[in-house]
Design an enzyme around this catalytic site. Structure first.
Site, mmCIF file in Angstrom:
data_model
loop_
_atom_site.group_PDB
_atom_site.id
_atom_site.type_symbol
_atom_site.label_atom_id
_atom_site.label_comp_id
_atom_site.label_asym_id
_atom_site.label_seq_id
_atom_site.Cartn_x
_atom_site.Cartn_y
_atom_site.Cartn_z
ATOM 1 N N LYS A 160 0.834 -1.205 0.000
ATOM 2 C CA LYS A 160 0.000 0.000 0.000
ATOM 3 C C LYS A 160 0.873 1.262 0.000
ATOM 4 O O LYS A 160 0.562 2.239 -0.677
ATOM 5 C CB LYS A 160 -0.857 -0.013 1.274
ATOM 6 N N CYS A 172 26.190 6.202 12.307
ATOM 7 C CA CYS A 172 25.759 6.288 13.707
ATOM 8 C C CYS A 172 26.534 5.284 14.564
ATOM 9 O O CYS A 172 27.707 5.489 14.793
ATOM 10 C CB CYS A 172 24.251 6.137 13.805
ATOM 11 N N HIS A 199 22.245 10.154 10.078
ATOM 12 C CA HIS A 199 21.760 9.118 9.159
ATOM 13 C C HIS A 199 21.594 9.699 7.754
ATOM 14 O O HIS A 199 20.520 10.195 7.418
ATOM 15 C CB HIS A 199 20.415 8.575 9.645
ATOM 16 N N GLU A 240 21.212 8.211 5.058
ATOM 17 C CA GLU A 240 20.277 7.428 4.248
ATOM 18 C C GLU A 240 18.867 8.007 4.242
ATOM 19 O O GLU A 240 18.108 7.815 3.296
ATOM 20 C CB GLU A 240 20.257 5.955 4.709
HETATM 21 N N1 GLN Z 1 23.317 3.252 20.043
HETATM 22 C C1 GLN Z 1 23.962 4.412 19.552
HETATM 23 C C2 GLN Z 1 23.511 5.690 20.223
HETATM 24 O O1 GLN Z 1 22.473 5.754 20.798
HETATM 25 C C3 GLN Z 1 23.825 4.532 18.041
HETATM 26 C C4 GLN Z 1 22.428 4.779 17.586
HETATM 27 C C5 GLN Z 1 22.241 4.545 16.116
HETATM 28 O O2 GLN Z 1 23.023 3.857 15.473
HETATM 29 N N2 GLN Z 1 21.150 5.067 15.567
HETATM 30 O O3 GLN Z 1 24.187 6.684 20.185
#
Ligand code: GLN
Length: 550
Positions: free
Chosen positions: A18, A382, A508, A510
């Protein structure tokens, strides 16, 4: 022109795609010059998916304004090239939370608070909120779950009322169903669709258009049958056949006339869609001149949905580089010092993925070390970036017990540490460093080269950070801190001096990659990996695990 609302429900079974249908319709309407957004209504009780396990829910997508949302919002952004926000994702938990808070504040003036009208009113309010925010021509509202589910009922009732309140001429109902092929009977069957439409109609919502997911073309008689028994016009039966790539779906929907029917039925003035760039992109991903493997090291790799945006960012970056990226899924638990070389022998790049918790960290550190020492292009996202810092601190700076306090609170060298504002929190939901923040790039670095500008914004979702008290040791030993948050002096990007392309990012990247605007770091990562692959004779063609098929 009043904002037009298109409500999309699903029947027969879940997982019919969807979200992709909504994103594809959105793409077609945008291509006709309309201003469109898409909203997802999720019938679960979690206030948002932020506290859910990736096995349970797949990736948690983060919006610019810091909402932790369903991964379908990622599809909307990637297809429509728009930015979504807090209001684009509504859950039952959020609705109840807000209604209960209002009740506690006395907002209902002594009334008994009930599902109807209070919950349905709150849903209606949250749907129409988008119109106030963005001056949209069209709002597509995807209702999660399957018609007939108990938890969907308040949403369907809200849709019924909205169609009444906003006027039938300003709203449309699209129902997505499945037309299964029965091997024994050698026939496509319309009965599940008939039942599903009947269930929807019992709640007072008659679909205007039926999108029927099928594994083969629907012939005239099947279409006629659906039209007749589901009470829609013949042209309003739209077949949605399995596609090789989700990015082909807008073109398939165009061929079936979905956007034409929508525009006609809503009486909208809209030109013909301009899909030239989109078609160019689909051609680029279907027949690239070269192919490479990139390792994705993470702990949820059996569940590809946990890395949805990364997979798609590779598709976009691949198209720019005329190259198909095959993701080689690697469970971090399975990587050891002994097998890392063999496991990585056919990869041209290594990505260490985001994540939470200590499980699988050692495998990630082995992967980082291998990328660093073998000079394989590396992108750490991250947690992946944090692992790159830990590995460097241990093996280059000589702090053997360096760690993140997420995994070892007693580490003598906590190079990654909990952010100050995270220390006294007792609530887990929505309390991370979330959403977009500025990042200032150092001139002459790989990041600066990739982005081509000095100040960028990217989205975050984390509690831990590079420890500013210890970062001197990293730079002394050759780590380049190439991006900082200017307000808080937080390290956002790290690189290595004597490595062709080694980049770790606290954010991030991405999440911000779209078809029209592929993310710069992914583009350069793929470019460098392709170069590495060519230099090491690794760009052979492979057939399995095509990203296009995911
Ligand atoms: N666990 C790590 C933090 O809280 C990385 C978090 C993540 O990769 N989004 O900083």
């Amino acid at each position: 022109m009043a904002t037009q609302y298109i409500f999309v429900t699903g029947g027969v079974t879940s997982s019919l795609g969807k979200g992709i249908i909504c994103a594809s319709l959105g793409r077609l309407l945008v291509a006709r010059g309309l201003k469109v957004t898409v909203q997802k209504l999720d019938p679960y009780i979690n206030v948002d998916p932020g506290t859910m396990n990736p096995y349970e829910h797949g990736e948690v997508y983060v919006t610019d304004d810091g909402a932790e949302t369903d991964l379908d919002l990622g599809h909307y952004e990637r297809f429509l090239n728009i930015r979504t926000s807090q209001v684009n994702n509504v859950t039952t938990g959020r609705v109840y939370n807000d209604v209960i808070n209002k009740e506690r504040q006395g907002a209902y003036l002594g009334k008994t608070v009930q599902v109807i009208p209070h919950i349905t009113d709150e849903i209606k309010h949250k749907v129409t909120l988008l119109e106030e925010k963005g001056d949209f021509d069209v709002v597509i509202v995807e209702i999660g779950g399957t018609v007939g589910d108990i938890e969907s009922l308040p949403y369907i009732e809200a849709v019924r009322q909205l169609r009444h309140d906003l006027g039938r001429q300003n709203t449309l109902s699209i129902h997505l169903t499945l037309v299964p092929y029965l091997q024994a009977a050698k026939e496509l069957k319309t009965k599940p669709t008939q039942h599903s439409v009947k269930t929807l109609a019992e709640s007072g919502v008659q679909p205007d258009i039926i999108v029927a997911r099928a594994s083969m073309q629907l012939d005239e008689s099947i279409r006629e049958k659906i039209a007749q028994f589901c009470n829609v016009e013949y042209e309003d039966v739209i077949a949605s056949l399995d596609a090789q790539s989700i990015y082909e779906v807008p073109m398939l929907m165009r061929e079936e006339g979905l956007d034409r029917r929508v525009v006609q039925k809503l009486n909208m003035e809209a030109g013909e869609p301009d899909l030239d760039r989109w078609i160019g992109f689909v051609e680029a991903i279907k027949s690239p001149s070269s192919e490479i493997n990139i390792a994705l090291v993470g702990k949820y790799v059996e569940h590809h949905d946990a890395y949805k945006s990364i997979i798609e960012a590779f598709v976009h970056a691949g198209a720019v580089n005329d190259c198909r990226v095959h993701i080689k899924w690697m469970h971090s638990d399975d990587i050891t010092a002994k097998n890392v070389q063999e496991k990585m022998s056919d990869v041209s790049g290594i990505l260490v993925a985001p994540g939470f918790g200590g499980r699988g960290i050692n495998g990630k550190l082995h992967a980082v070390k291998y990328a660093r020492t073998q000079k394989i292009p590396f992108l750490g996202i991250c947690l992946g970036m944090q692992c790159a810092v830990i590995e460097f601190a241990r093996n280059v700076c000589g702090w053997k017990k360096a760690n993140s306090t997420e995994f070892d609170e007693q580490s003598p060298h906590p190079v990654i540490d909990l952010m100050h504002d995270q220390r006294d929190l007792d609530e887990m939901g929505g309390t991370m460093r979330l959403g977009h923040y500025k990042c200032e790039l150092k001139k002459g670095t790989l990041a600066h080269k990739a982005y081509g500008e000095k100040m960028v914004t990217e989205r975050h979702r984390h509690r831990y950070e590079v420890n500013n008290n210890l970062r001197y040791k990293l730079t002394e030993n050759g780590m380049v801190l190439s991006g900082f948050n200017p307000e808080r002096d937080l390290v956002e990007i790290i690189e290595l001096k004597d490595h062709p392309w080694f980049v770790g990012v606290q954010f991030h990247p991405e999440f911000s990659s779209t078809v029209s605007d592929p993310q710069s770091l992914f583009v350069d990562f793929v470019k460098e990996s392709l170069k590495y692959g060519k230099d090491h004779d690794l760009t052979r063609l492979r057939e399995e695990e095509s990203v296009v098929n995911q």
